[in-house]
Write a protein that holds these residues in place. Structure first.
Motif, PDB file in Angstrom:
ATOM      1  N   ILE A 688       0.840  -1.192   0.000  1.00 51.27           N
ATOM      2  CA  ILE A 688       0.000   0.000   0.000  1.00 51.27           C
ATOM      3  C   ILE A 688       0.881   1.251   0.000  1.00 51.27           C
ATOM      4  O   ILE A 688       0.611   2.230  -0.705  1.00 51.27           O
ATOM      5  CB  ILE A 688      -0.950  -0.002   1.213  1.00 51.27           C
ATOM      6  CG1 ILE A 688      -1.692  -1.341   1.288  1.00 51.27           C
ATOM      7  CG2 ILE A 688      -1.907   1.164   1.137  1.00 51.27           C
ATOM      8  CD1 ILE A 688      -2.441  -1.733   0.042  1.00 51.27           C
ATOM      9  N   THR A 689       1.936   1.197   0.795  1.00 59.19           N
ATOM     10  CA  THR A 689       2.900   2.306   0.796  1.00 59.19           C
ATOM     11  C   THR A 689       3.495   2.503  -0.589  1.00 59.19           C
ATOM     12  O   THR A 689       3.672   3.639  -1.055  1.00 59.19           O
ATOM     13  CB  THR A 689       4.013   2.024   1.815  1.00 59.19           C
ATOM     14  OG1 THR A 689       3.439   1.895   3.118  1.00 59.19           O
ATOM     15  CG2 THR A 689       5.040   3.133   1.833  1.00 59.19           C
ATOM     16  N   ALA A 690       3.806   1.402  -1.289  1.00 60.13           N
ATOM     17  CA  ALA A 690       4.389   1.495  -2.626  1.00 60.13           C
ATOM     18  C   ALA A 690       3.416   2.132  -3.615  1.00 60.13           C
ATOM     19  O   ALA A 690       3.831   2.895  -4.505  1.00 60.13           O
ATOM     20  CB  ALA A 690       4.812   0.111  -3.119  1.00 60.13           C
ATOM     21  N   MET A 691       2.122   1.824  -3.480  1.00 61.09           N
ATOM     22  CA  MET A 691       1.145   2.470  -4.360  1.00 61.09           C
ATOM     23  C   MET A 691       1.121   3.971  -4.136  1.00 61.09           C
ATOM     24  O   MET A 691       1.094   4.764  -5.094  1.00 61.09           O
ATOM     25  CB  MET A 691      -0.247   1.884  -4.119  1.00 61.09           C
ATOM     26  CG  MET A 691      -0.518   0.568  -4.811  1.00 61.09           C
ATOM     27  SD  MET A 691      -0.513   0.649  -6.623  1.00 61.09           S
ATOM     28  CE  MET A 691      -1.927   1.699  -6.957  1.00 61.09           C
ATOM     29  N   VAL A 692       1.126   4.378  -2.880  1.00 62.21           N
ATOM     30  CA  VAL A 692       1.084   5.810  -2.554  1.00 62.21           C
ATOM     31  C   VAL A 692       2.365   6.503  -3.008  1.00 62.21           C
ATOM     32  O   VAL A 692       2.327   7.593  -3.596  1.00 62.21           O
ATOM     33  CB  VAL A 692       0.848   6.011  -1.050  1.00 62.21           C
ATOM     34  CG1 VAL A 692       0.963   7.479  -0.672  1.00 62.21           C
ATOM     35  CG2 VAL A 692      -0.517   5.447  -0.655  1.00 62.21           C
ATOM     36  N   GLU A 693       3.499   5.878  -2.762  1.00 59.73           N
ATOM     37  CA  GLU A 693       4.765   6.471  -3.184  1.00 59.73           C
ATOM     38  C   GLU A 693       4.875   6.550  -4.703  1.00 59.73           C
ATOM     39  O   GLU A 693       5.641   7.360  -5.235  1.00 59.73           O
ATOM     40  CB  GLU A 693       5.929   5.671  -2.603  1.00 59.73           C
ATOM     41  CG  GLU A 693       6.063   5.824  -1.085  1.00 59.73           C
ATOM     42  CD  GLU A 693       7.179   4.977  -0.505  1.00 59.73           C
ATOM     43  OE1 GLU A 693       7.689   4.089  -1.249  1.00 59.73           O
ATOM     44  OE2 GLU A 693       7.538   5.181   0.668  1.00 59.73           O
ATOM     45  N   GLY A 694       4.096   5.714  -5.396  1.00 58.60           N
ATOM     46  CA  GLY A 694       4.093   5.760  -6.854  1.00 58.60           C
ATOM     47  C   GLY A 694       3.173   6.824  -7.418  1.00 58.60           C
ATOM     48  O   GLY A 694       2.988   6.881  -8.641  1.00 58.60           O
ATOM     49  N   GLY A 695       2.575   7.647  -6.566  1.00 61.05           N
ATOM     50  CA  GLY A 695       1.775   8.764  -7.049  1.00 61.05           C
ATOM     51  C   GLY A 695       0.277   8.567  -6.960  1.00 61.05           C
ATOM     52  O   GLY A 695      -0.495   9.407  -7.441  1.00 61.05           O
ATOM     53  N   PHE A 696      -0.180   7.480  -6.331  1.00 62.17           N
ATOM     54  CA  PHE A 696      -1.598   7.218  -6.200  1.00 62.17           C
ATOM     55  C   PHE A 696      -2.074   7.544  -4.786  1.00 62.17           C
ATOM     56  O   PHE A 696      -1.351   7.330  -3.805  1.00 62.17           O
ATOM     57  CB  PHE A 696      -1.916   5.758  -6.510  1.00 62.17           C
ATOM     58  CG  PHE A 696      -1.862   5.421  -7.976  1.00 62.17           C
ATOM     59  CD1 PHE A 696      -3.018   5.388  -8.735  1.00 62.17           C
ATOM     60  CD2 PHE A 696      -0.649   5.159  -8.596  1.00 62.17           C
ATOM     61  CE1 PHE A 696      -2.976   5.080 -10.088  1.00 62.17           C
ATOM     62  CE2 PHE A 696      -0.588   4.860  -9.951  1.00 62.17           C
ATOM     63  CZ  PHE A 696      -1.753   4.817 -10.699  1.00 62.17           C
ATOM     64  N   THR A 697      -3.291   8.032  -4.682  1.00 56.47           N
ATOM     65  CA  THR A 697      -3.897   8.323  -3.383  1.00 56.47           C
ATOM     66  C   THR A 697      -4.673   7.103  -2.910  1.00 56.47           C
ATOM     67  O   THR A 697      -5.433   6.496  -3.685  1.00 56.47           O
ATOM     68  CB  THR A 697      -4.857   9.514  -3.485  1.00 56.47           C
ATOM     69  OG1 THR A 697      -4.122  10.651  -3.927  1.00 56.47           O
ATOM     70  CG2 THR A 697      -5.518   9.809  -2.149  1.00 56.47           C
ATOM     71  N   ASN A 698      -4.496   6.746  -1.635  1.00 55.65           N
ATOM     72  CA  ASN A 698      -5.311   5.700  -1.013  1.00 55.65           C
ATOM     73  C   ASN A 698      -6.674   6.318  -0.723  1.00 55.65           C
ATOM     74  O   ASN A 698      -6.880   6.980   0.290  1.00 55.65           O
ATOM     75  CB  ASN A 698      -4.653   5.201   0.264  1.00 55.65           C
ATOM     76  CG  ASN A 698      -5.404   4.039   0.893  1.00 55.65           C
ATOM     77  OD1 ASN A 698      -6.566   3.798   0.580  1.00 55.65           O
ATOM     78  ND2 ASN A 698      -4.738   3.332   1.785  1.00 55.65           N
ATOM     79  N   LEU A 699      -7.612   6.140  -1.631  1.00 54.67           N
ATOM     80  CA  LEU A 699      -8.857   6.895  -1.594  1.00 54.67           C
ATOM     81  C   LEU A 699      -9.718   6.568  -0.381  1.00 54.67           C
ATOM     82  O   LEU A 699     -10.298   7.463   0.237  1.00 54.67           O
ATOM     83  CB  LEU A 699      -9.648   6.637  -2.880  1.00 54.67           C
ATOM     84  CG  LEU A 699      -8.987   7.120  -4.177  1.00 54.67           C
ATOM     85  CD1 LEU A 699      -9.783   6.664  -5.385  1.00 54.67           C
ATOM     86  CD2 LEU A 699      -8.842   8.645  -4.166  1.00 54.67           C
ATOM     87  N   LYS A 700      -9.809   5.316  -0.035  1.00 58.09           N
ATOM     88  CA  LYS A 700     -10.676   4.938   1.085  1.00 58.09           C
ATOM     89  C   LYS A 700     -10.182   5.561   2.379  1.00 58.09           C
ATOM     90  O   LYS A 700     -10.971   6.007   3.212  1.00 58.09           O
ATOM     91  CB  LYS A 700     -10.755   3.415   1.178  1.00 58.09           C
ATOM     92  CG  LYS A 700     -11.839   2.902   2.106  1.00 58.09           C
ATOM     93  CD  LYS A 700     -12.367   1.541   1.672  1.00 58.09           C
ATOM     94  CE  LYS A 700     -11.264   0.516   1.485  1.00 58.09           C
ATOM     95  NZ  LYS A 700     -10.609   0.125   2.739  1.00 58.09           N
ATOM     96  N   ALA A 701      -8.871   5.587   2.558  1.00 57.90           N
ATOM     97  CA  ALA A 701      -8.295   6.215   3.744  1.00 57.90           C
ATOM     98  C   ALA A 701      -8.431   7.726   3.682  1.00 57.90           C
ATOM     99  O   ALA A 701      -8.731   8.381   4.683  1.00 57.90           O
ATOM    100  CB  ALA A 701      -6.833   5.817   3.883  1.00 57.90           C
ATOM    101  N   ALA A 702      -8.240   8.307   2.500  1.00 62.99           N
ATOM    102  CA  ALA A 702      -8.257   9.766   2.367  1.00 62.99           C
ATOM    103  C   ALA A 702      -9.650  10.343   2.557  1.00 62.99           C
ATOM    104  O   ALA A 702      -9.799  11.457   3.061  1.00 62.99           O
ATOM    105  CB  ALA A 702      -7.715  10.160   0.996  1.00 62.99           C
TER     106      ALA A 702
END
Length: 843
Positions: A688-702
């Motif tokens: 999940i950290t890798a997805m966020v660091e790749g420029g994607f927002t964790n939408l459910k958390a945000a």
């Protein structure tokens, strides 16, 4: 998950027909070092000649067994325990025979044969599962497994899949105290009292001196080593009856005593209550009586009790005691020991945190608050370990005080459990009161007052996000939706329903859940990977949606037969043709690591039909946490940090997914990208950290509102999110809501489509054609706004989109495995054959 694999050709012996079993395999121990054991149980009321039987071990999927001949006799309702001869002294103390032949690992199967006929089996013969057969929290490696009490017939079908959670309960490694008994029967004598009966002592009269219960219980705070210091001694106790459990189907056969308030000691570590085992009607008090009792102090599976009762008189009526005050969390699980046998009052509301055994055993788990998976709320490693370590001191069971299984009258919640009267996780119970009993390695509250349930987590008929935004997209793990041969036969398949009856219960629940989401595009996970022919699961699911709803559904065609990769399950995308249209090419990739374990992601670009604003939708399903095999490299081994197995592979999958999407594989260069799926990783984990660091927002958390639950999965009393939604920067700017719809995880497992242990009337009592418990995952939905396109830009399409055309040749998209022109298949079940014959309808 139930898995059914194609039968393997085995030895002639194993091909023999089944026989009815007098003996079953009742316990399996795969402990540390050589702590290995197998227990057999005689289910009949007659002595059995063991020389007619043999045990056979099949190692690592092999088909040539190691044979263990048996001898002697086994009395009715008795057990026979075989232990490795190099096991520790504690385990060998339970042995009827010691032998080096009991030398299994988690990937070894066992068969019990009578002559040349199989009467019971453990594992799937001819299959090497890797490290172990696993299902839920039940694994054949590093665990003790006990056959469920209700199982009195052997599994003679060695060719079917082995799902250990169906017939076995799991206990921690090197748990031995269940050996020598099964289903309430101990050895050759079903009564648990020690023999011979002790000599009586002078009984006296009411008011004479008596032993204090606190002295009998002792003050050692340990369920394993906290045995009474007076074990084996005859004692006389004068105390108040707090609860009687001597009637009903398979009762506890006894009653509880608690010391009068004035006679309780000042030691906070000693219990003032005790269970009295009294199975006959000779001594049958009622709650509120002060009684004088004589019996022997005994330990029964680490629970202190009085047994061999030789005298009892009633000294007074209408007595009561003050409940002990219990507050969670305790300092440790061992602290529950000081409440053993006592009437307690919890000083605060508790929250339901586990209902997996509610339907079968009438019990559920509670804690001071909902328990979360450690890596859902804490970073992997030491922070997560600290969360995990605190769990045991926060949770206990609430039990209906019956040993009956699969009852038709489970008393929780009020009115009785049914598909219309649920008990959901997160429900609060106001300050429960009852007796704290220890049995089957668990502390259990036996309520003495009606429980007051507060439904703070009610069912909803649709997610809140269904009313938000211009477009809604969702993802749903279907829990292995397989349709056999698509013509009513072909069951069991590799996964999913065992037969057409179960499938006919599974499909309507899946349809109800998908329609209830009110989404315009839905990503599907764990769908049968059988293509897009008229008998395929995908086509028939779309037909069922069109038949049940008012909208027209279609699926994204990824080309050819529609088979995606080589796994039994696949990802797919379906959508409402009255809301959106495909504008790109439906694609997937099988590049490493999507060639094995992580299922190939599927992508397509859509436009909404109102504003013609385009977005790219991607469905992913990464490799699961279980089944570590010897092939796992260092980064994929379970290091104990909370992330389980194959973590490095999941991170690599995230990186490859982002690389693939950067190449605009659908042929549209839209920057509005949304990735949804079962990532098999909780919120704080590396993928999940890798997805966020790749420029994607964790939408459910945000987009979670304060106090809003975002979990999508439940495991071992803990809730967490395995299913996620990620948005690119451009996409995130348009999102107005992202949430889980809690229709599955919070519901009792017994409401699912399965028919195991659901004889009439349970098959209907626990089932509705509704979305609740349609899967073991909650779906996730995202709502976003769209922007009206400029009709002068690019022929009226989305101004943010570039069509690569000749400037971006297809050769650059080397990661596209299959591509077709934009197409969809809005299907009705009765027209499938005609459509598949060559008619394709443009979106």
């Amino acid at each position: 998950m139930k898995r059914h694999n194609i039968a393997l050709a085995l030895t002639a012996l194993l091909a023999s027909s089944a026989a009815s079993a007098d003996i079953i395999i009742s316990e399996y121990i795969e402990g540390s070092s050589n702590n290995k054991a197998i227990e057999l149980f005689n289910t009949t009321d007659a002595t059995v000649d063991l020389s007619q039987y043999a045990l056979q071990r099949f190692s690592n999927g092999g088909t040539s067994p190691a044979n263990i001949a048996l001898s002697g006799t086994l009395a009715a309702k008795s057990t026979y325990v075989l232990v490795h001869s190099s096991a520790n002294a504690t385990l060998k103390g339970y042995a009827d025979i010691e032998t080096t032949d009991i030398n299994h690992n988690g990937d070894d199967g066992w068969v019990l044969v009578k002559g040349d006929v199989i009467v019971d089996s453990f594992g799937k013969l001819g299959e090497d599962p890797g490290t172990a057969w696993e299902s839920g929290d039940v694994s054949t490696v590093n665990m003790t497994l006990r056959r469920k009490d209700a199982v009195m017939t052997g599994d003679s079908n060695f060719e079917d899949a082995f799902d250990p959670a169906v017939e076995w309960d799991a206990f921690a490694q090197d748990t031995f105290d269940g050996l020598g008994s099964h289903a309430g029967y101990a050895g050759s004598d079903p009564e648990p009292e020690p023999e011979p009966e002790p000599e009586p002592t002078e009984f006296g009269v009411c008011g004479d001196s008596a032993h204090r219960i606190s002295a009998i219980q002792g003050n050692a705070l340990s369920e394993a080593t906290g045995a009474s210091p007076l074990v084996g001694q005859i004692v006389i106790v004068e105390a108040v009856v707090t609860g009687v459990y001597k009637s009903g189907e398979r009762p506890l056969n006894g009653f509880f005593l608690q010391e009068e308030d004035a006679h309780q000691d000042d030691d906070p570590n000693s219990s003032e209550g005790i269970f009295v085992y009294s199975p006959t009607d000779t001594y049958a008090p009622v709650a509120g009586q002060l009684v004088r009792v004589q019996g022997e102090v005994a330990e029964y599976f680490n629970g202190t009790q009085l047994s061999n009762i030789s005298n009892m008189v009633v000294c007074a009526e209408g007595q009561d005691v003050t409940p002990a005050a219990l507050e969670l969390p305790l300092t440790s699980r061992d602290e529950f020991e000081r409440f053993e046998g006592m009437l307690v009052q919890v000083q605060h509301p508790v929250v339901v945190t586990g209902t997996d055994q509610l339907g079968q055993y009438g019990e559920f788990k509670v804690a001071d608050e909902r328990l979360m998976t450690p890596t859902e709320i804490a970073a992997p490693g030491e922070p997560a370990k600290a969360v995990a370590a605190a769990k045991a001191a926060r949770v206990f069971r609430i039990d209906d005080a019956r040993s009956v299984t699969n009852a038709t009258d489970v008393p929780f919640p009020p009115g009785g459990l049914s598909a219309d009267n649920t008990l959901r996780l997160g429900t609060e119970i106001t300050n429960p009161q009852g007796i704290m009993h220890y049995s089957f390695d668990e502390y259990r509250l036996l309520p003495t007052q009606d429980l007051q349930f507060v439904d703070v987590n009610p069912r909803t008929t649709a997610p809140a996000a269904a009313e938000m935004g211009d477009v809604r997209v969702a993802v749903f793990n279907l829990l292995n939706l397989f349709n056999g041969d698509g013509q009513g036969g072909g069951f069991p398949t590799e996964r999913g329903a065992n037969n057409i009856l179960e499938y006919d219960r599974q499909l309507p629940k899946a349809v109800a859940a998908i329609l209830g989401l009110q989404a315009d595009v839905v990503g599907l996970i764990e769908l049968e990977n059988d293509g897009n022919g008229e008998n395929s699961m995908l086509v028939q699911l779309v037909a069922a949606l069109n038949d049940a709803g008012d909208s027209e559904w279609a699926f994204v065609n990824v080309g050819g037969s529609g088979i995606i990769g080589g796994d039994a399950i696949t990802n797919a995308i379906i959508y409402r043709t009255d809301r959106v249209a495909e504008t790109g090419t439906g694609v997937f990739t099988t590049q490493v690591p999507f060639d094995y374990g992580s299922r190939p992601p599927v992508a397509q670009t859509f436009k909404d039909l109102v504003n013609e604003d385009e977005f790219t939708f991607v469905v992913a399903h990464l490799r699961s946490k279980g089944s570590c095999s010897s092939s796992a490299a260092d980064g994929d081994k379970d290091t104990g940090d909370g992330q389980g197995c194959w973590n490095a592979t999941r991170v690599a999958a995230v990186e490859k997914l982002q690389e693939w999407l950067a190449g605009h594989p659908t042929g549209r260069t839209d920057e509005d990208v949304i990735v949804m799926g079962d990532m098999n990783a909780y919120t704080m984990e590396d993928p999940i950290t890798a997805m966020v660091e790749g420029g994607f927002t964790n939408l459910k958390a945000a987009f979670a509102e304060e106090g809003q639950a975002t979990h999508t999965y439940w495991y071992r009393d803990e809730s967490g999110s395995l299913d996620h939604a990620f948005g690119s920067e451009a996409m995130t700017a348009k999102v107005v809501a992202a949430q889980a719809w809690h229709i599955n995880v919070d519901e009792p497992k017994v409401f699912d489509y399965n028919l195991e242990f659901k004889d009439i009337p349970l098959d209907t009592q626990y089932y509705n054609e509704d979305p609740y418990r349609s899967s073991d995952h909650d779906p996730v939905i995202v709502a976003f706004t769209t922007v009206e396109s400029n009709p002068d830009d690019d022929g009226g399409t989305d101004p943010d989109v570039e069509d690569p055309g000749a400037e971006t040749p297809e050769e650059e998209h080397v990661n596209i495995d299959h591509a077709t022109t934009s197409s969809s298949f809005p299907l009705w079940f009765g027209l499938v054959a005609l459509l598949m014959a060559g008619f394709r309808r443009r979106a």
